[in-house]
Design a protein around this motif. Structure first.
Motif, short mmCIF file in Angstrom:
data_model
loop_
_atom_site.label_atom_id
_atom_site.label_comp_id
_atom_site.label_asym_id
_atom_site.label_seq_id
_atom_site.Cartn_x
_atom_site.Cartn_y
_atom_site.Cartn_z
N SER A 84 4.09 59.87 83.44
CA SER A 84 4.14 58.87 82.37
C SER A 84 2.75 58.68 81.78
O SER A 84 1.74 58.79 82.46
CB SER A 84 4.64 57.54 82.94
N GLN A 85 2.71 58.37 80.47
CA GLN A 85 1.44 58.05 79.80
C GLN A 85 0.81 56.80 80.43
O GLN A 85 -0.40 56.66 80.44
CB GLN A 85 1.68 57.80 78.31
N ALA A 86 1.65 55.89 80.95
CA ALA A 86 1.15 54.65 81.54
C ALA A 86 0.41 54.91 82.85
O ALA A 86 -0.19 54.00 83.40
CB ALA A 86 2.29 53.67 81.76
N ASP A 87 0.46 56.15 83.35
CA ASP A 87 -0.23 56.49 84.59
C ASP A 87 -1.73 56.72 84.36
O ASP A 87 -2.46 57.00 85.29
CB ASP A 87 0.42 57.73 85.22
N GLN A 88 -2.19 56.60 83.15
CA GLN A 88 -3.60 56.82 82.84
C GLN A 88 -4.46 55.74 83.50
O GLN A 88 -4.03 54.60 83.65
CB GLN A 88 -3.82 56.81 81.33
N ARG A 89 -5.66 56.09 83.85
CA ARG A 89 -6.54 55.18 84.58
C ARG A 89 -6.81 53.90 83.81
O ARG A 89 -6.81 52.82 84.38
CB ARG A 89 -7.85 55.88 84.92
N VAL A 91 -4.99 52.37 81.66
CA VAL A 91 -3.80 51.51 81.63
C VAL A 91 -3.66 50.79 82.96
O VAL A 91 -3.41 49.58 83.01
CB VAL A 91 -2.53 52.32 81.30
N LYS A 92 -3.85 51.52 84.05
CA LYS A 92 -3.77 50.91 85.37
C LYS A 92 -4.83 49.82 85.53
O LYS A 92 -4.54 48.74 86.06
CB LYS A 92 -3.97 51.97 86.46
N LEU A 93 -6.04 50.10 85.08
CA LEU A 93 -7.11 49.11 85.17
C LEU A 93 -6.76 47.86 84.36
O LEU A 93 -6.94 46.73 84.82
CB LEU A 93 -8.43 49.71 84.70
N LEU A 94 -6.26 48.05 83.16
CA LEU A 94 -5.86 46.94 82.31
C LEU A 94 -4.80 46.07 83.00
O LEU A 94 -4.91 44.84 83.05
CB LEU A 94 -5.33 47.45 80.96
N VAL A 95 -3.79 46.72 83.56
CA VAL A 95 -2.71 45.97 84.23
C VAL A 95 -3.23 45.22 85.43
O VAL A 95 -2.94 44.03 85.61
CB VAL A 95 -1.56 46.92 84.63
N HIS A 96 -4.02 45.88 86.26
CA HIS A 96 -4.52 45.22 87.48
C HIS A 96 -5.43 44.03 87.15
O HIS A 96 -5.38 43.02 87.84
CB HIS A 96 -5.27 46.21 88.37
N THR A 97 -6.23 44.15 86.11
CA THR A 97 -7.11 43.03 85.78
C THR A 97 -6.34 41.89 85.12
O THR A 97 -6.67 40.72 85.31
CB THR A 97 -8.28 43.46 84.88
N ARG A 98 -5.30 42.20 84.35
CA ARG A 98 -4.49 41.14 83.71
C ARG A 98 -3.64 40.40 84.72
O ARG A 98 -3.51 39.19 84.66
CB ARG A 98 -3.59 41.73 82.62
N THR A 99 -3.01 41.13 85.63
CA THR A 99 -2.12 40.50 86.59
C THR A 99 -2.88 39.97 87.80
O THR A 99 -2.33 39.18 88.57
CB THR A 99 -1.05 41.48 87.09
N ARG A 100 -4.10 40.40 87.95
CA ARG A 100 -4.93 40.04 89.10
C ARG A 100 -4.20 40.30 90.42
O ARG A 100 -4.39 39.63 91.41
CB ARG A 100 -5.38 38.58 89.03
N SER A 101 -3.32 41.30 90.38
CA SER A 101 -2.50 41.60 91.54
C SER A 101 -3.31 42.22 92.66
O SER A 101 -3.08 41.95 93.82
CB SER A 101 -1.36 42.54 91.15
N ASN A 102 -4.25 43.06 92.30
CA ASN A 102 -5.04 43.72 93.33
C ASN A 102 -6.37 44.12 92.71
O ASN A 102 -6.54 45.25 92.25
CB ASN A 102 -4.27 44.94 93.86
N LEU A 103 -7.31 43.20 92.70
CA LEU A 103 -8.61 43.48 92.08
C LEU A 103 -9.37 44.56 92.82
O LEU A 103 -10.13 45.31 92.22
CB LEU A 103 -9.43 42.20 91.98
N TYR A 104 -9.14 44.67 94.14
CA TYR A 104 -9.77 45.75 94.88
C TYR A 104 -9.29 47.10 94.38
O TYR A 104 -10.08 48.01 94.12
CB TYR A 104 -9.46 45.61 96.37
N GLN A 105 -7.97 47.23 94.18
CA GLN A 105 -7.41 48.48 93.64
C GLN A 105 -7.95 48.77 92.25
O GLN A 105 -8.26 49.89 91.90
CB GLN A 105 -5.88 48.42 93.62
N ALA A 106 -8.10 47.72 91.45
CA ALA A 106 -8.63 47.89 90.10
C ALA A 106 -10.06 48.40 90.15
O ALA A 106 -10.45 49.24 89.34
CB ALA A 106 -8.58 46.56 89.35
#
Length: 110
Positions: A84-89, A91-106
Motif C-alpha cells: 500500500s502507498q500508506a506504508d511509506q515512512r 505516512v507512518k510517521l504522520l499517523v503515529h505523531t497524530r494519534t500519539r499511539s506509539n511515539l517510540y515507534q514514530a
C-alpha cells in the motif's frame, strides 16, 4: 414568483455558509468534521500518491481527522498491506505523531 426568490443562506455549526435549497447536497455530508467520508478518503489517498505531506497534514488538521487509530484506519492511513502507498515512512510517521499511539515507534521510523 417562482425562480426569482432570494437564496437563503444559513451558517452551519462550523461557521460555513450553506445554501438552504433542498436540492443542494450538504457540504457537511460530503466533508464532515471529525469523521471519515468517501471524499476525505479519496483526498487522503491522492495526497499520499502524490507525496503531498504538508497538504495532507493541513487537511487533516482542518477537518480534525486521524487523531485516533480508528480514524486513521477509516481514512486508509493505517493498513496491513505491505504494498500500500500508506506504508511509506512519512505516512507512518504522520499517523503515529497524530494519534500519539506509539511515539517510540514514530521515532524509529524517522
Amino acid at each position: 414568483s417562482r425562480g426569482f426568490d432570494k437564496k437563503k443562506e444559513t451558517k452551519t455549526d462550523d461557521g460555513r455558509n450553506h445554501d438552504a435549497n433542498e436540492s443542494d447536497v450538504s457540504l457537511n455530508a460530503l466533508l464532515p468534521l471529525h469523521k471519515s467520508s468517501a471524499l476525505h478518503r479519496h483526498f487522503v489517498q491522492m495526497c499520499i500518491q502524490l507525496h503531498m505531506a504538508n497538504l495532507l497534514c493541513r487537511y487533516l488538521d482542518y477537518y480534525n481527522l486521524a487523531y485516533t487509530e480508528q480514524q486513521a484506519k477509516d481514512l486508509g492511513l493505517l493498513t496491513s498491506d505491505p504494498h500500500s502507498q500508506a506504508d511509506q515512512r512519512w505516512v507512518k510517521l504522520l499517523v503515529h505523531t497524530r494519534t500519539r499511539s506509539n511515539l517510540y515507534q514514530a521515532s524509529l521510523i524517522n
